[in-house]
Design a protein around this motif. Structure first.
Motif, PDB file in Angstrom:
ATOM      1  N   SER A 127      -0.477  -4.366   1.202  1.00 48.86           N
ATOM      2  CA  SER A 127      -0.955  -3.797  -0.054  1.00 48.86           C
ATOM      3  C   SER A 127      -1.985  -2.723   0.271  1.00 48.86           C
ATOM      4  O   SER A 127      -2.541  -2.695   1.368  1.00 48.86           O
ATOM      5  CB  SER A 127      -1.583  -4.881  -0.935  1.00 48.86           C
ATOM      6  OG  SER A 127      -2.716  -5.432  -0.299  1.00 48.86           O
TER       7      SER A 127
ATOM      8  N   THR B 151      -5.431  -0.757  -1.499  1.00 48.11           N
ATOM      9  CA  THR B 151      -6.429  -0.685  -2.557  1.00 48.11           C
ATOM     10  C   THR B 151      -7.014   0.718  -2.536  1.00 48.11           C
ATOM     11  O   THR B 151      -7.395   1.214  -1.475  1.00 48.11           O
ATOM     12  CB  THR B 151      -7.545  -1.722  -2.341  1.00 48.11           C
ATOM     13  OG1 THR B 151      -6.961  -3.019  -2.257  1.00 48.11           O
ATOM     14  CG2 THR B 151      -8.545  -1.696  -3.482  1.00 48.11           C
TER      15      THR B 151
ATOM     16  N   LEU C 163      -9.942   3.139  -3.794  1.00 43.71           N
ATOM     17  CA  LEU C 163     -11.300   3.154  -4.300  1.00 43.71           C
ATOM     18  C   LEU C 163     -11.836   4.577  -4.280  1.00 43.71           C
ATOM     19  O   LEU C 163     -11.357   5.407  -3.508  1.00 43.71           O
ATOM     20  CB  LEU C 163     -12.206   2.267  -3.431  1.00 43.71           C
ATOM     21  CG  LEU C 163     -11.729   0.840  -3.259  1.00 43.71           C
ATOM     22  CD1 LEU C 163     -11.406   0.594  -1.808  1.00 43.71           C
ATOM     23  CD2 LEU C 163     -12.769  -0.118  -3.737  1.00 43.71           C
TER      24      LEU C 163
ATOM     25  N   GLY D 168     -13.109   0.511  -7.791  1.00 41.82           N
ATOM     26  CA  GLY D 168     -11.699   0.217  -7.568  1.00 41.82           C
ATOM     27  C   GLY D 168     -10.836   0.849  -8.641  1.00 41.82           C
ATOM     28  O   GLY D 168     -11.074   0.659  -9.834  1.00 41.82           O
TER      29      GLY D 168
ATOM     30  N   ARG E 101      -4.598  -1.186  -7.058  1.00 41.65           N
ATOM     31  CA  ARG E 101      -4.179  -2.008  -5.929  1.00 41.65           C
ATOM     32  C   ARG E 101      -2.726  -2.398  -6.163  1.00 41.65           C
ATOM     33  O   ARG E 101      -2.337  -2.702  -7.289  1.00 41.65           O
ATOM     34  CB  ARG E 101      -5.016  -3.270  -5.827  1.00 41.65           C
ATOM     35  CG  ARG E 101      -4.599  -4.122  -4.653  1.00 41.65           C
ATOM     36  CD  ARG E 101      -5.397  -5.393  -4.486  1.00 41.65           C
ATOM     37  NE  ARG E 101      -6.742  -5.240  -4.971  1.00 41.65           N
ATOM     38  CZ  ARG E 101      -7.495  -6.226  -5.412  1.00 41.65           C
ATOM     39  NH1 ARG E 101      -7.043  -7.443  -5.429  1.00 41.65           N
ATOM     40  NH2 ARG E 101      -8.702  -6.022  -5.842  1.00 41.65           N
TER      41      ARG E 101
ATOM     42  N   ASN F 277      -7.751   1.200   1.435  1.00 42.64           N
ATOM     43  CA  ASN F 277      -7.832   0.023   2.298  1.00 42.64           C
ATOM     44  C   ASN F 277      -6.464  -0.652   2.350  1.00 42.64           C
ATOM     45  O   ASN F 277      -5.903  -0.982   1.301  1.00 42.64           O
ATOM     46  CB  ASN F 277      -8.871  -0.974   1.772  1.00 42.64           C
ATOM     47  CG  ASN F 277     -10.282  -0.480   1.920  1.00 42.64           C
ATOM     48  OD1 ASN F 277     -10.564   0.385   2.740  1.00 42.64           O
ATOM     49  ND2 ASN F 277     -11.187  -1.016   1.122  1.00 42.64           N
TER      50      ASN F 277
ATOM     51  N   THR G 180      -8.625   1.362   7.139  1.00 50.71           N
ATOM     52  CA  THR G 180      -9.019   2.167   5.988  1.00 50.71           C
ATOM     53  C   THR G 180      -8.887   3.643   6.348  1.00 50.71           C
ATOM     54  O   THR G 180      -9.001   4.010   7.515  1.00 50.71           O
ATOM     55  CB  THR G 180     -10.459   1.832   5.540  1.00 50.71           C
ATOM     56  OG1 THR G 180     -10.724   2.441   4.287  1.00 50.71           O
ATOM     57  CG2 THR G 180     -11.481   2.259   6.566  1.00 50.71           C
TER      58      THR G 180
ATOM     59  N   PHE H 267     -11.636  -7.208  -8.772  1.00 51.71           N
ATOM     60  CA  PHE H 267     -11.394  -7.622  -7.379  1.00 51.71           C
ATOM     61  C   PHE H 267     -11.386  -9.114  -7.276  1.00 51.71           C
ATOM     62  O   PHE H 267     -12.010  -9.844  -7.902  1.00 51.71           O
ATOM     63  CB  PHE H 267     -12.450  -7.061  -6.434  1.00 51.71           C
ATOM     64  CG  PHE H 267     -12.278  -5.599  -6.170  1.00 51.71           C
ATOM     65  CD1 PHE H 267     -11.361  -5.156  -5.240  1.00 51.71           C
ATOM     66  CD2 PHE H 267     -13.000  -4.654  -6.865  1.00 51.71           C
ATOM     67  CE1 PHE H 267     -11.194  -3.816  -4.980  1.00 51.71           C
ATOM     68  CE2 PHE H 267     -12.855  -3.310  -6.615  1.00 51.71           C
ATOM     69  CZ  PHE H 267     -11.950  -2.900  -5.691  1.00 51.71           C
TER      70      PHE H 267
END
Length: 119
Positions: free
Chosen positions: A41, A43, A45, A58, A61, A90, A100, A119
């Protein structure tokens, strides 16, 4: 997607070595990479000013498999959806942190109007 392989390379080699394959072939590396990527996955940000400091808000995701356009051209993908800013992507395989990568596309910060994810 060479930039994604560069992020995953050490993670993949370490995982193969831990499973007893310290000298993987190119084919084994590619297979392990594709398997890890399919189970990963990402994420997204963005860095934002916060109380005389910065924090990371965030934005999204989801499974990497649903974000192939992001993997193909991250700068344009981010700019088209969120505008300009300092973004952090990430990557995780399951609960394992992989790596990252930061991006800084130009443009108006349209991400300010995007609700923050939980989160």
């Amino acid at each position: 997607m060479d930039w994604v392989w560069a992020l995953y390379r050490k993670y993949i080699i370490k995982g193969l070595a831990a499973s007893g394959n310290a000298q993987p072939t190119d084919t084994e590396l590619e297979e392990a990479f594709l398997k890890a990527l399919a189970a990963s996955s990402v994420t997204i940000l963005v860095q934002e000013p916060w109380m005389n400091s910065v924090r990371f808000k965030g934005l999204a995701r989801g499974p990497v498999t649903e974000m192939t356009d992001l993997l193909q051209d991250p700068m344009d993908w981010l700019a088209a959806r969120y505008g300009g800013g300092k973004f952090k992507l990430n990557f995780h395989e399951g609960w394992n942190f992989v790596a990252t990568q930061n991006f800084k596309p130009e443009g108006a910060p349209r991400w300010k109007d995007v609700p923050e994810i939980e989160f």
